[in-house]
Design an enzyme around this catalytic site. Structure first.
Site, PDB file in Angstrom:
ATOM      1  N   HIS A 108       0.845  -1.191   0.000  1.00  0.00           N
ATOM      2  CA  HIS A 108       0.000   0.000   0.000  1.00  0.00           C
ATOM      3  C   HIS A 108       0.888   1.251   0.000  1.00  0.00           C
ATOM      4  CE1 HIS A 108      -3.543   2.409   0.605  1.00  0.00           C
ATOM      5  NE2 HIS A 108      -2.922   3.048   1.569  1.00  0.00           N
ATOM      6  N   GLY A 142     -10.319  -6.629   5.305  1.00  0.00           N
ATOM      7  CA  GLY A 142     -10.651  -5.211   5.401  1.00  0.00           C
ATOM      8  C   GLY A 142      -9.982  -4.408   4.301  1.00  0.00           C
TER       9      GLY A 142
HETATM   10  C1  GRF Z   1       1.019   0.614  -5.950  1.00  0.00           C
HETATM   11  O1  GRF Z   1       1.449   1.816  -5.382  1.00  0.00           O
HETATM   12  C2  GRF Z   1       0.084  -0.129  -5.039  1.00  0.00           C
HETATM   13  O2  GRF Z   1       0.449  -0.077  -3.708  1.00  0.00           O
HETATM   14  C3  GRF Z   1      -1.187   0.631  -5.270  1.00  0.00           C
HETATM   15  O3  GRF Z   1      -1.219   0.820  -6.658  1.00  0.00           O
HETATM   16  C4  GRF Z   1       0.110   0.859  -7.145  1.00  0.00           C
HETATM   17  C5  GRF Z   1       0.247  -0.209  -8.173  1.00  0.00           C
HETATM   18  O4  GRF Z   1       1.112   0.179  -9.167  1.00  0.00           O
HETATM   19  N1  GRF Z   1      -2.320  -0.045  -4.732  1.00  0.00           N
HETATM   20  P1  GRF Z   1       1.544  -0.822 -10.322  1.00  0.00           P
HETATM   21  O5  GRF Z   1       0.263  -1.386 -10.931  1.00  0.00           O
HETATM   22  O6  GRF Z   1       2.385  -1.899  -9.696  1.00  0.00           O
HETATM   23  O7  GRF Z   1       2.321   0.020 -11.278  1.00  0.00           O
END
Ligand code: GRF
Length: 203
Positions: A108, A142
């Site tokens: 995240h 969650g």
């Molecule tokens: C990452 O920052 C992930 O944590 C978030 O979306 C981004 C995904 O980027 N949920 P990618 O698809 O790997 O370029």
């Protein structure tokens, strides 16, 4: 260690994992890459890398429960040791998590529990924090919750917009994800036996 990686978008973090595996820097087998919709760049990248890919299209199902059950069965076909949500923008059910023994890893782009949800970078910027970062954690059912494995801070620059900040966060996020996978495959991090806890023997 066999992993299945789930993506919804561009899959640049997935690409970093693929590159690390191909370079011999990460000893995991990417059993398959799956997406929740057609036409993602993440699946295109995986096809190019010669990986097994699949789509369980969220919009092809009448209910979330039916989609979730289909996703669970599809992922289970690959018998993964760990399932990785890498920019996978769907919540999965407690049954999904249970089926894979709680071994569902998520990344995240914020310092959880701050700024969960689909717009962690935008929300952090809007709040005006001077430091944000990224989190790798065992996901429960969650929204970006579950035991935290690794976090690293990223400073917010005065001229940052969402894109520039997210790009700097993703550089760190990729390193953390690969490091956590490496520790897991080396047995230095013990996966949870349920979604409720994680034991770590890593220093
Ligand atoms: C990452 O920052 C992930 O944590 C978030 O979306 C981004 C995904 O980027 N949920 P990618 O698809 O790997 O370029």
């Amino acid at each position: 260690m066999r992993i299945v990686v789930l993506v919804s978008g561009t899959g640049s973090n997935l690409q970093a994992v693929i590159d690390a595996v191909q370079a011999g820097e990460l000893d995991v087998e990417i059993a398959a890459v799956g997406a929740d919709r057609e036409g993602t760049y993440g699946i295109e990248r995986s096809d190019e890398a010669g990986l097994e890919t699949f789509v369980v299209n969220f919009n092809s199902f009448e209910t979330r429960a039916e989609w979730d059950a289909a996703l669970t069965e599809r992922v289970a076909e690959y018998a993964p040791d760990v399932v990785v949500s890498s920019g996978f923008m769907r919540i999965v059910s407690p049954d999904f998590i249970e089926r894979f023994g709680g071994r569902y890893l998520n990344t995240h782009p914020a310092l959880l529990p701050a700024f969960p949800g689909a717009h962690g970078v935008r929300d952090a910027l809007a709040y005006g924090v001077k430091v944000t970062g990224c989190t790798v954690h065992w996901a429960d059912a969650g929204v970006d919750t579950g035991p935290i494995i690794a976090q690293e801070a990223v400073a917010v620059e005065s001229d940052d917009d969402e894109e520039s900040l997210h790009e700097r966060i993703k550089v760190v996020e990729r390193r953390l994800l690969i490091d956590v996978l490496r520790q897991l495959s080396a047995g230095k991090l013990i996966a949870p036996s349920s979604a409720n806890g994680v034991q770590s023997s890593a220093s």
